[in-house]
Design an enzyme around this catalytic site. Sequence first.
Site, mmCIF file in Angstrom:
data_model
loop_
_atom_site.group_PDB
_atom_site.id
_atom_site.type_symbol
_atom_site.label_atom_id
_atom_site.label_comp_id
_atom_site.label_asym_id
_atom_site.label_seq_id
_atom_site.Cartn_x
_atom_site.Cartn_y
_atom_site.Cartn_z
ATOM 1 N N ASP A 45 63.059 -24.555 40.492
ATOM 2 C CA ASP A 45 64.322 -24.748 41.193
ATOM 3 C C ASP A 45 64.492 -26.198 41.629
ATOM 4 O OD1 ASP A 45 62.477 -24.749 43.257
ATOM 5 O OD2 ASP A 45 63.356 -23.058 44.344
ATOM 6 N N SER A 46 63.481 -27.014 41.361
ATOM 7 C CA SER A 46 63.609 -28.467 41.511
ATOM 8 C C SER A 46 64.761 -29.007 40.678
ATOM 9 C CB SER A 46 62.304 -29.155 41.106
ATOM 10 O OG SER A 46 61.858 -28.702 39.830
ATOM 11 N N ASP A 84 60.971 -20.102 38.203
ATOM 12 C CA ASP A 84 61.132 -19.964 39.644
ATOM 13 C C ASP A 84 62.187 -18.919 39.977
ATOM 14 O OD1 ASP A 84 59.513 -21.410 41.382
ATOM 15 O OD2 ASP A 84 60.652 -23.263 41.167
ATOM 16 N N LYS A 112 57.779 -17.100 39.643
ATOM 17 C CA LYS A 112 57.145 -17.706 40.812
ATOM 18 C C LYS A 112 57.987 -17.457 42.055
ATOM 19 C CE LYS A 112 56.884 -22.283 41.512
ATOM 20 N NZ LYS A 112 57.459 -22.437 42.889
ATOM 21 N N GLU A 114 58.080 -18.028 46.433
ATOM 22 C CA GLU A 114 57.553 -18.766 47.568
ATOM 23 C C GLU A 114 57.425 -17.845 48.775
ATOM 24 O OE1 GLU A 114 59.893 -22.931 46.412
ATOM 25 O OE2 GLU A 114 60.007 -22.141 48.453
ATOM 26 N N GLU A 181 51.140 -26.409 47.684
ATOM 27 C CA GLU A 181 51.876 -27.674 47.712
ATOM 28 C C GLU A 181 51.743 -28.366 49.059
ATOM 29 O OE1 GLU A 181 56.395 -29.439 46.910
ATOM 30 O OE2 GLU A 181 55.919 -27.356 46.435
#
Length: 264
Positions: A45-46, A84, A112, A114, A181
């Site tokens: 999602d960067s 993501d 992925k 978070e 991270e």
Amino acid sequence: MSKVTSSTLIKFKQEGKKFTALTAYDASFAGAFDSEGVDVLLVGDSLGMVLQGHNDTLPVTIADIAYHTACVKRGVARALLIADMPFMSYSTPEQTMNNAAILMQAGASMVKLEGGHWLLESVKMLTERGIPVCAHLGLTPQSVNVFGGFKVQGRDADNAQRILDEAKALQAAGAQLLVVECIPAPLAKAITEALTIPVIGIGAGADTDGQILVMHDVLGISSGYIPRFSKNYLKQTGEIRSAIRAYIDEVANGTFPAEEHTFN
């Protein structure tokens, strides 16, 4: 070369072989990274920041990730492809299942997510239904407003223990991979040693099983803030494929990340 799977990465961990990961968003770059030997590609999602120009990742949608996952998939022959799940796309069990299925159908081999303890049921549910999960702890960019900015996490003893406990719990729930991270290097080392699943670090020191960077940072084309943990490999090599090989080589031989890329 045979296709990289979660079993491949577990074998790398057991053998002490460091592996590399990069973000990718289209078929051309994905194909170049894949052919040079990058083991894991993440449709992150960067993309909200490096492609769409946002200040954070929050505006990214499932449709955005699915589109870029399908693009990347067309360029990949070997690497493990992870997608993501963006902000607020996994808030309820039904939503989580539906959105993860969209990304798998777009070509991802793993999704992925978070978060820590609150994610355990979702991780278990996805795993039981045949969708592999990569967990993500430490600085989780989707929680940037809770953290008050992009800040190192786990520096005090209580938070370090919480992150370690969450890592163990996520593994027990079925996560096959973990990204950590922007956490202190000693904490990342402790997590890596405590888990049997592979741990990928970004801004987490040199003792994780693998390293991941955003492709725009590796190639020196990021605008604005450049993270301390990143390194411009294109500047030292002058050619994209050579830059990727240099990144792979430095991770393999332990020279990246160096002390200047690490938090303590």
